[in-house]
Design a protein around this motif. Structure first.
Motif, PDB file in Angstrom:
ATOM      1  N   GLY A 159       0.702  -1.080  -0.048  1.00  0.00           N
ATOM      2  CA  GLY A 159       0.061  -0.014   0.033  1.00  0.00           C
ATOM      3  C   GLY A 159       0.829   1.288  -0.108  1.00  0.00           C
ATOM      4  N   TYR A 160       2.076   1.096   0.621  1.00  0.00           N
ATOM      5  CA  TYR A 160       2.924   2.602   0.886  1.00  0.00           C
ATOM      6  C   TYR A 160       3.492   2.590  -0.707  1.00  0.00           C
ATOM      7  CZ  TYR A 160       6.756   5.510   2.270  1.00  0.00           C
ATOM      8  OH  TYR A 160       7.508   6.458   2.705  1.00  0.00           O
ATOM      9  N   ALA A 161       3.827   1.717  -1.294  1.00  0.00           N
ATOM     10  CA  ALA A 161       4.494   1.654  -2.686  1.00  0.00           C
ATOM     11  C   ALA A 161       3.389   2.038  -3.567  1.00  0.00           C
ATOM     12  CB  ALA A 161       5.018   0.185  -3.033  1.00  0.00           C
ATOM     13  N   ARG A 162       2.208   1.733  -3.624  1.00  0.00           N
ATOM     14  CA  ARG A 162       1.055   1.939  -4.664  1.00  0.00           C
ATOM     15  C   ARG A 162       0.556   3.506  -4.273  1.00  0.00           C
ATOM     16  NH1 ARG A 162      -0.868  -3.100  -3.586  1.00  0.00           N
ATOM     17  NH2 ARG A 162      -2.531  -2.331  -2.064  1.00  0.00           N
ATOM     18  N   ASN A 163       0.471   3.677  -3.144  1.00  0.00           N
ATOM     19  CA  ASN A 163      -0.394   4.940  -2.744  1.00  0.00           C
ATOM     20  C   ASN A 163       0.700   6.223  -2.454  1.00  0.00           C
ATOM     21  OD1 ASN A 163      -2.888   3.833  -2.675  1.00  0.00           O
ATOM     22  ND2 ASN A 163      -2.489   3.022  -0.780  1.00  0.00           N
ATOM     23  N   PHE A 164       1.981   5.829  -2.285  1.00  0.00           N
ATOM     24  CA  PHE A 164       2.763   7.049  -2.034  1.00  0.00           C
ATOM     25  C   PHE A 164       3.931   7.243  -2.917  1.00  0.00           C
ATOM     26  CE2 PHE A 164       6.336   8.970   0.397  1.00  0.00           C
ATOM     27  CZ  PHE A 164       5.842  10.374   0.279  1.00  0.00           C
ATOM     28  N   LEU A 165       4.818   6.080  -2.970  1.00  0.00           N
ATOM     29  CA  LEU A 165       6.090   6.145  -3.633  1.00  0.00           C
ATOM     30  C   LEU A 165       5.815   6.179  -5.278  1.00  0.00           C
ATOM     31  CD1 LEU A 165       7.987   3.322  -1.691  1.00  0.00           C
ATOM     32  CD2 LEU A 165       8.149   5.961  -1.570  1.00  0.00           C
TER      33      LEU A 165
END
Length: 148
Positions: A24-30
Motif C-alpha cells: 500500500g505504501y508503494a502503490r499510494n505514496f512512492l
C-alpha cells in the motif's frame, strides 16, 4: 513488496537502493510521486547499467579535474596594489579579485570555489586553496606587490 528508489526518501534510503516496503505504501505514496519503481528483473538490470555508466562518468570527470589541478598548482598570480606607509593595502584582495585574475589568465574558477579565511590586507606571498570538485582541490601562489 520490493522497490527501487529513484529519489532520496527520508528514513527509507538513497537513490538506487532496493528495499522492501508495504504494498500500500508503494502503490499510494512512492509510485504516484515517482519516488520509486517496482523491482522487477528488467528494472534491476537497468539500474545496474545506470550505476556503471554513472561510475564511469564520475571517474572521467575526476581525472579531468586532477589534470586541471596539476595545471593550477603551477600558477602564480601577481597583483599590484596601493599601500599605506605601514605597508597595509588600501582595501583588500578578495575572492572576486582572484577569480578575475585567474579568468584573465584563462582559468575558469568560480569565486565560491576559492577558499580564503578572510580577505588579504597586506603585502606578501600567499598560498590560496581552490576547490575544483568534492574530491579534488588545488593550491596556487598569490604575490601581492607594492604599486609604484
Amino acid at each position: 513488496m520490493k522497490v527501487i528508489l529513484t529519489e532520496v526518501v527520508e528514513s527509507i534510503g538513497q537513490i538506487g537502493d532496493v528495499i522492501n516496503v508495504a504494498p500500500g505504501y508503494a502503490r499510494n505514496f512512492l509510485f504516484p510521486k515517482r519516488l520509486a519503481m517496482e523491482a522487477t528483473g528488467r528494472n534491476v538490470r537497468e539500474l545496474e547499467h545506470q550505476k556503471r555508466l554513472l561510475a564511469q562518468k564520475r571517474e572521467k570527470h575526476r581525472q579531468e579535474m586532477l589534470s586541471y589541478a596539476e595545471k593550477l598548482n603551477t600558477v602564480t598570480l601577481s597583483m599590484r596594489r596601493k599601500v599605506s606607509e605601514e605597508n597595509k593595502l588600501y582595501g583588500s584582495v578578495s575572492t572576486a579579485d582572484i577569480a578575475k585574475a585567474l579568468k584573465d589568465q584563462g582559468y575558469e574558477i568560480l569565486r565560491k570555489d576559492i577558499i580564503l579565511d578572510q580577505p588579504i590586507k597586506q603585502l606578501g606571498e600567499f598560498s590560496i586553496s581552490l576547490r575544483l570538485s568534492q574530491q579534488v582541490s588545488a593550491s596556487m601562489r598569490l604575490v601581492i606587490e607594492k604599486e609604484e
